[in-house]
Design a protein around this motif. Structure first.
Motif, mmCIF file in Angstrom:
data_model
loop_
_atom_site.group_PDB
_atom_site.id
_atom_site.type_symbol
_atom_site.label_atom_id
_atom_site.label_comp_id
_atom_site.label_asym_id
_atom_site.label_seq_id
_atom_site.Cartn_x
_atom_site.Cartn_y
_atom_site.Cartn_z
ATOM 1 N N LEU A 99 -6.693 11.485 -16.953
ATOM 2 C CA LEU A 99 -5.920 11.005 -15.813
ATOM 3 C C LEU A 99 -6.034 11.964 -14.632
ATOM 4 C CD1 LEU A 99 -2.545 9.659 -17.260
ATOM 5 C CD2 LEU A 99 -4.017 8.441 -15.664
ATOM 6 N N SER A 100 -6.147 11.401 -13.436
ATOM 7 C CA SER A 100 -6.133 12.227 -12.223
ATOM 8 C C SER A 100 -5.309 11.530 -11.157
ATOM 9 C CB SER A 100 -7.565 12.457 -11.707
ATOM 10 O OG SER A 100 -8.200 11.224 -11.411
ATOM 11 N N ARG A 101 -4.759 12.315 -10.221
ATOM 12 C CA ARG A 101 -3.876 11.783 -9.173
ATOM 13 C C ARG A 101 -4.484 12.058 -7.804
ATOM 14 N NH1 ARG A 101 1.986 13.761 -9.957
ATOM 15 N NH2 ARG A 101 0.853 15.740 -9.900
ATOM 16 N N LEU A 102 -4.282 11.120 -6.884
ATOM 17 C CA LEU A 102 -4.871 11.227 -5.555
ATOM 18 C C LEU A 102 -3.902 10.704 -4.511
ATOM 19 C CD1 LEU A 102 -7.503 11.675 -3.806
ATOM 20 C CD2 LEU A 102 -8.018 9.262 -4.255
ATOM 21 N N ALA A 103 -3.804 11.401 -3.366
ATOM 22 C CA ALA A 103 -2.978 10.928 -2.245
ATOM 23 C C ALA A 103 -3.781 9.905 -1.446
ATOM 24 C CB ALA A 103 -2.570 12.090 -1.357
ATOM 25 N N LEU A 104 -3.085 8.857 -0.962
ATOM 26 C CA LEU A 104 -3.735 7.779 -0.220
ATOM 27 C C LEU A 104 -3.160 7.669 1.185
ATOM 28 C CD1 LEU A 104 -3.475 5.020 -2.983
ATOM 29 C CD2 LEU A 104 -5.482 6.433 -2.509
ATOM 30 N N SER A 105 -3.942 7.111 2.082
ATOM 31 C CA SER A 105 -3.419 6.807 3.416
ATOM 32 C C SER A 105 -2.625 5.512 3.378
ATOM 33 C CB SER A 105 -4.562 6.693 4.425
ATOM 34 O OG SER A 105 -5.491 5.702 4.019
ATOM 35 N N SER A 106 -2.945 4.648 2.418
ATOM 36 C CA SER A 106 -2.203 3.401 2.208
ATOM 37 C C SER A 106 -2.360 3.006 0.746
ATOM 38 C CB SER A 106 -2.726 2.280 3.118
ATOM 39 O OG SER A 106 -4.006 1.851 2.680
ATOM 40 N N PRO A 107 -1.428 2.201 0.212
ATOM 41 C CA PRO A 107 -1.465 1.861 -1.206
ATOM 42 C C PRO A 107 -2.323 0.639 -1.533
ATOM 43 C CG PRO A 107 0.519 0.977 -0.240
ATOM 44 C CD PRO A 107 -0.219 1.691 0.875
ATOM 45 N N ILE A 108 -3.246 0.288 -0.657
ATOM 46 C CA ILE A 108 -4.053 -0.919 -0.880
ATOM 47 C C ILE A 108 -5.105 -0.648 -1.943
ATOM 48 C CG2 ILE A 108 -5.653 -2.551 0.172
ATOM 49 C CD1 ILE A 108 -4.181 -2.172 2.797
ATOM 50 N N LEU A 109 -5.054 -1.420 -3.014
ATOM 51 C CA LEU A 109 -5.989 -1.274 -4.127
ATOM 52 C C LEU A 109 -6.751 -2.559 -4.404
ATOM 53 C CD1 LEU A 109 -7.103 0.352 -6.558
ATOM 54 C CD2 LEU A 109 -5.104 -0.437 -7.863
ATOM 55 N N LEU A 110 -6.044 -3.697 -4.340
ATOM 56 C CA LEU A 110 -6.644 -4.980 -4.707
ATOM 57 C C LEU A 110 -7.054 -5.812 -3.496
ATOM 58 C CD1 LEU A 110 -4.067 -5.954 -7.498
ATOM 59 C CD2 LEU A 110 -6.154 -4.587 -7.711
ATOM 60 N N ASN A 111 -6.702 -5.330 -2.293
ATOM 61 C CA ASN A 111 -7.012 -6.058 -1.055
ATOM 62 C C ASN A 111 -6.421 -7.463 -1.044
ATOM 63 O OD1 ASN A 111 -8.583 -4.009 0.269
ATOM 64 N ND2 ASN A 111 -10.244 -4.461 -1.167
ATOM 65 N N ILE A 112 -5.149 -7.546 -1.429
ATOM 66 C CA ILE A 112 -4.419 -8.809 -1.348
ATOM 67 C C ILE A 112 -3.278 -8.637 -0.353
ATOM 68 C CG2 ILE A 112 -5.055 -9.625 -3.646
ATOM 69 C CD1 ILE A 112 -2.433 -8.561 -4.706
ATOM 70 N N PRO A 113 -2.825 -9.718 0.287
ATOM 71 C CA PRO A 113 -1.854 -9.624 1.393
ATOM 72 C C PRO A 113 -0.577 -8.854 1.071
ATOM 73 C CG PRO A 113 -2.794 -11.819 1.321
ATOM 74 C CD PRO A 113 -3.296 -11.106 0.087
ATOM 75 N N ILE A 114 -0.058 -9.007 -0.133
ATOM 76 C CA ILE A 114 1.240 -8.413 -0.440
ATOM 77 C C ILE A 114 1.211 -6.885 -0.399
ATOM 78 C CG2 ILE A 114 0.962 -8.288 -2.956
ATOM 79 C CD1 ILE A 114 3.909 -9.301 -3.122
ATOM 80 N N GLU A 115 0.046 -6.291 -0.559
ATOM 81 C CA GLU A 115 -0.032 -4.834 -0.597
ATOM 82 C C GLU A 115 0.282 -4.180 0.746
ATOM 83 O OE1 GLU A 115 -3.096 -3.431 -4.011
ATOM 84 O OE2 GLU A 115 -4.047 -4.462 -2.318
ATOM 85 N N ASN A 116 -0.035 -4.878 1.838
ATOM 86 C CA ASN A 116 0.248 -4.267 3.155
ATOM 87 C C ASN A 116 1.298 -5.031 3.944
ATOM 88 O OD1 ASN A 116 -1.121 -6.532 3.936
ATOM 89 N ND2 ASN A 116 -2.966 -5.476 4.617
ATOM 90 N N GLN A 117 2.058 -5.889 3.276
ATOM 91 C CA GLN A 117 3.135 -6.643 3.914
ATOM 92 C C GLN A 117 4.457 -5.920 3.671
ATOM 93 O OE1 GLN A 117 5.076 -8.449 5.951
ATOM 94 N NE2 GLN A 117 3.878 -10.310 5.586
ATOM 95 N N ASP A 118 5.164 -5.561 4.763
ATOM 96 C CA ASP A 118 6.443 -4.859 4.579
ATOM 97 C C ASP A 118 7.643 -5.798 4.658
ATOM 98 O OD1 ASP A 118 6.578 -5.460 7.261
ATOM 99 O OD2 ASP A 118 6.580 -3.380 7.951
ATOM 100 N N PHE A 119 7.386 -7.076 4.941
ATOM 101 C CA PHE A 119 8.441 -8.096 4.964
ATOM 102 C C PHE A 119 9.589 -7.726 5.903
ATOM 103 C CE2 PHE A 119 6.368 -8.449 0.781
ATOM 104 C CZ PHE A 119 5.893 -9.743 0.880
#
Length: 379
Positions: free
Chosen positions: A280-300
């Motif tokens: 296992l390894s951990r990484l910091a991201l600029s955004s949590p988009i992994l699957l490229n589906i709308p809900i990942e970048n929608q803040d509602f």
């Protein structure tokens, strides 16, 4: 081999309870398995075949060599082939209608077992456990568990009994109990999905995805876990997620302790499990988009947003149709921040604002409300 028979055999060969009973460790389960098979000829035949294959694959203990593994694999393959030959030679058989061809599925299963043992040295490391739950097929009452597969939609909404929401990616499946009971909530993922989990620290939520286990209390995150992928990846959108390998020596401890442990991920962090090494390894991201589906970048977050636009955003994010009277609600608008709450919590808040009601049926949500001329203030 008939598809149902193949699935049944695979389920038995990967079921810890059945394996223990077949090996003679649980004679008290005789009644359980005899009752399960009943008068069903297919189940009776499959149990007999599974027991014979397992018997041929008995292991010698923690000090077994790779050569011993290879020998056992060969023995199991020969057993599977002999079973097929015997069945083909029967002139009259009550099982003939099952179209049973054992060789392909049994050979594949025991070969995979042998490769896994040889590559990972599970027995030699002395921590192979049959009692640790994982995401393999299990023999369960169809009235207890549900499995949902998304074969052709971009995303598909799946609702769990606790109100948690799963957005299932195309060519993925999720298996879960119809009702959660006991100290934990557990689901089994094959493929890719986004999760919004109802908060309940007293009943932690576990996702089993290939060799990875994700433990959460209430949060939103994505998991990418294709069967043929070399890695399992978790990306956190909100909240915290604890991840560990099911092969971890502390796996049982991580499960039993209600607190988050192991490798803890916070928003915009990602964990990657190298399946071949259980690393296992951990990484910091600029955004949590992994699957490229709308809900990942929608803040509602909505500000005086026409209700039709709100519903369209929800439809796109969750892959579910929302039916409402556009004329009646034409003048309605919403100002609210709905965040990472599961879909039903979002619906409850929206309907509270609109003084409306909603109902969820399969892949459709129906909203019924009265006309309105203004919007409710942000909570």
């Amino acid at each position: 081999m008939h598809s149902s028979s193949s699935n049944l055999l695979q389920a038995l060969l990967t079921n810890p309870d059945f394996i223990a009973w077949s090996n003679g460790d649980r004679p008290e389960d005789d009644v359980k398995w005899n009752k399960w098979a009943g008068d069903d000829l297919e189940k009776q035949e499959t149990i007999a075949i599974a027991r014979e294959v397992l018997e041929s694959f008995q292991v010698a203990g923690p000090n077994m060599t790779d050569e011993h593994v290879t020998s056992k694999v060969s023995q199991a393959l020969n057993t599977a082939k002999r079973i097929e030959s015997e069945q083909n030679s029967r002139s009259i058989s009550p099982f003939r209608r099952l179209n049973f061809t054992v060789w392909n599925v049994a050979a594949t299963l025991v070969t995979l077992l042998g490769l896994a043992l040889a590559i990972f040295g599970i027995y030699k490391n002395g921590h192979f456990k049959l009692d640790l739950k994982n995401n393999v097929s299990k023999i369960d009452d169809a009235d207890t568990f549900t499995e949902v597969t998304n074969q052709d939609q971009a995303v598909k909404y799946v609702r769990l009994s606790d109100g948690s929401a799963i957005v299932l990616h195309k060519n993925s499946s999720i298996r879960f109990p119809k009702q959660f009971s006991g100290p934990v909530r557990e689901v089994f993922l094959t493929g890719d999905a986004f999760f919004e989990i109802t908060k309940n620290p007293e009943q932690p939520f576990f996702v089993y995805a290939n060799e990875l286990v994700a433990k959460v209390h209430g949060t939103s995150f994505s998991i990418k876990a294709g069967q043929s992928d070399s890695k399992v990846i978790v990306a956190v959108k909100t909240g915290k997620v604890s991840v560990f390998s099911k092969n971890d020596l502390k796996a049982d401890q991580y499960k039993k302790d209600k607190a988050l442990q192991a490798l803890v991920l916070t928003p915009n962090q990602q964990a990657t499990l190298e399946r071949s090494q259980f690393k296992l390894s951990r990484l910091a991201l600029s955004s949590p988009i992994l699957l490229n589906i709308p809900i990942e970048n929608q803040d509602f977050t909505f500000s005086e947003t026409p209700v039709k636009d709100v519903f369209e955003a929800l439809e796109k994010a969750y892959g579910i149709h929302i039916d409402f009277n556009r004329e009646t609600l034409a003048q309605c608008s919403i100002t609210a921040t709905l965040g990472d709450e599961p879909l039903e919590n979002k619906l409850k808040w929206i309907c509270t604002i609109l003084e409306a009601e909603y109902a969820v049926r399969e892949d459709k949500i129906t909203i019924k409300g009265n006309p309105c001329n203004n919007y409710s203030p942000e909570p």
